[in-house]
Enzyme design. Structure first.
Site, PDB file in Angstrom:
ATOM      1  N   VAL A  99      31.321   2.979  98.412  1.00  0.00           N
ATOM      2  CA  VAL A  99      30.491   3.661  97.426  1.00  0.00           C
ATOM      3  C   VAL A  99      31.399   4.665  96.718  1.00  0.00           C
ATOM      4  O   VAL A  99      32.236   5.306  97.364  1.00  0.00           O
ATOM      5  CB  VAL A  99      29.315   4.407  98.094  1.00  0.00           C
ATOM      6  CG1 VAL A  99      28.470   5.158  97.067  1.00  0.00           C
ATOM      7  CG2 VAL A  99      28.443   3.424  98.882  1.00  0.00           C
ATOM      8  N   CYS A 100      31.220   4.775  95.390  1.00  0.00           N
ATOM      9  CA  CYS A 100      31.904   5.825  94.623  1.00  0.00           C
ATOM     10  C   CYS A 100      33.419   5.677  94.793  1.00  0.00           C
ATOM     11  O   CYS A 100      33.938   4.558  94.772  1.00  0.00           O
ATOM     12  CB  CYS A 100      31.358   7.179  95.104  1.00  0.00           C
ATOM     13  SG  CYS A 100      31.569   8.573  93.986  1.00  0.00           S
ATOM     14  N   THR A 101      34.140   6.771  94.974  1.00  0.00           N
ATOM     15  CA  THR A 101      35.601   6.699  95.058  1.00  0.00           C
ATOM     16  C   THR A 101      36.094   6.116  96.378  1.00  0.00           C
ATOM     17  O   THR A 101      37.309   6.018  96.584  1.00  0.00           O
ATOM     18  CB  THR A 101      36.228   8.086  94.830  1.00  0.00           C
ATOM     19  OG1 THR A 101      35.594   9.029  95.707  1.00  0.00           O
ATOM     20  CG2 THR A 101      36.028   8.547  93.399  1.00  0.00           C
ATOM     21  N   ALA A 149      28.972   1.899  92.396  1.00  0.00           N
ATOM     22  CA  ALA A 149      29.353   2.964  91.466  1.00  0.00           C
ATOM     23  C   ALA A 149      29.141   4.329  92.139  1.00  0.00           C
ATOM     24  O   ALA A 149      29.194   4.433  93.361  1.00  0.00           O
ATOM     25  CB  ALA A 149      28.566   2.807  90.175  1.00  0.00           C
TER      26      ALA A 149
END
Lengths: 223, 223
Positions: A99-101, A149
């Site tokens: 998830v995310c970075t 994202a």
């Protein structure tokens, strides 16, 4: 089915909790939080402390790996024990996710070369240098690699993956169980949708804002 | 602006983290997790442990109170130190809020008498006996009392309240910061929308399913 969620200092809490609260409801799911050291880990804003029960060496064969993002991701981009562990367990996972970075960590560990993946919108431009084809989609499946994202997208990722793992009935039951009928009060959740000044504020001061610090008319000391 | 999130054993993690990840990004926000005892608290599924830094007596004047839900809510329905604390701090809050079955605790403490409020859809029928008018809306504002529906609704509540506290620009910046552009893979997040067999599974075995245990063709030992 063991689901390992990798933690580290300065993770973003919702990145980890979205998949936890969805994949963790799969029949037979056993979730384990794992990190380089066991014990207390503080989230990005510092006010939340999560206890990690398992060291890397305790988790050798998870079925699903989840790597959340957060400011602490920047300390995990060099090769070392975490990358070695990620590569070792990835060899046996059914699904390797982020998830995310968190996807930048997977990429830095060498798992996403030549693959399509996503990331927080503010960090998508870091992906090509890591050999990854960036995608603006909210959840990206490329083989067994599933990337989501920014921050809140882990809920959507968890439900989509739950459907792949256990079928629509189970995934819909999880969705209704967590009453995920989203009704955001604004339509500002993507850079194409948000007002330009909102996008600009995050482009200019994202690091400070996402660390829970002040912005706009207040002192912004970090960029 | 101090935001106090009340924890207890067997809370539901996303109930607490949704408001944390939204209200915690408000300018000047200071989030504190508070409970009857400090230290480790396990979530409903047991695999997540969150550390509480403040005892009830340490938090005397929060601006915002958040009471998450979860199976452990049932142990908080009798009068006692937690209810006394809730009533004491509520006297000074700007906003008193809940997610999921947290509203039952607020109601049991006597704060929602004659007010409209919401709750997890499976627990809405418990509200009238507590003197509350149940609402099927996702986020309900009644005076300074803000209640949200099940689990994931705390994100919507946090953004709506962020807008009231700090205006649209700040709330939209938080929404884009956490990239909250929800795209659930199914339209099954409310009982009116989900397939009938999904609703029935949760009505029959909700407690077991939401505790991360098995269901349907597997042994269901708890109802």
């Amino acid at each position: 089915m063991q689901i390992a969620i990798l933690l580290y200092d300065r993770f973003t809490a919702l990145d980890a909790i979205g998949p936890y609260e969805t994949l963790g409801l799969l029949p037979g799911a056993e979730v384990v939080f794992v990190a380089e050291r066991t014990g207390l880990h503080r989230s990005d804003k510092g006010s939340l402390g999560l206890v990690v029960d398992a060291a890397l060496s305790d988790v050798t064969a998870p079925d699903v790996l989840v790597v959340p993002g957060g400011p602490g991701q920047t300390a995990l981009m060099e090769d070392g024990p975490v990358h070695e562990w990620i590569r070792a367990v990835d060899a046996g996972t059914t699904w390797t996710t982020s998830v995310c970075t968190g996807s930048l960590v997977l990429a830095a560990a060498g798992l996403l070369k030549g693959r399509r993946a996503t990331c927080h919108w503010l960090a998508l431009d870091q992906m090509p240098a890591l050999g990854v084809e960036p995608s603006g989609e909210r959840v990206v499946f490329d083989g067994k690699y599933v990337t989501a994202a920014g921050v809140s997208s882990g809920v959507d990722m968890g439900l989509a993956l739950a459907g792949r793992i256990a079928g629509d009935f189970v995934a819909q039951t999880i969705q209704l169980g967590i009453e995920y009928d989203p009704q955001p009060p604004y339509d500002a959740g993507a850079p194409e949708k948000a007002p330009a000044e909102v996008v600009a504020a995050l482009r200019d001061h994202g690091r400070s804002i996402l660390a829970g610090k002040r912005w706009r008319d207040e002192a912004v000391t970090e960029r």
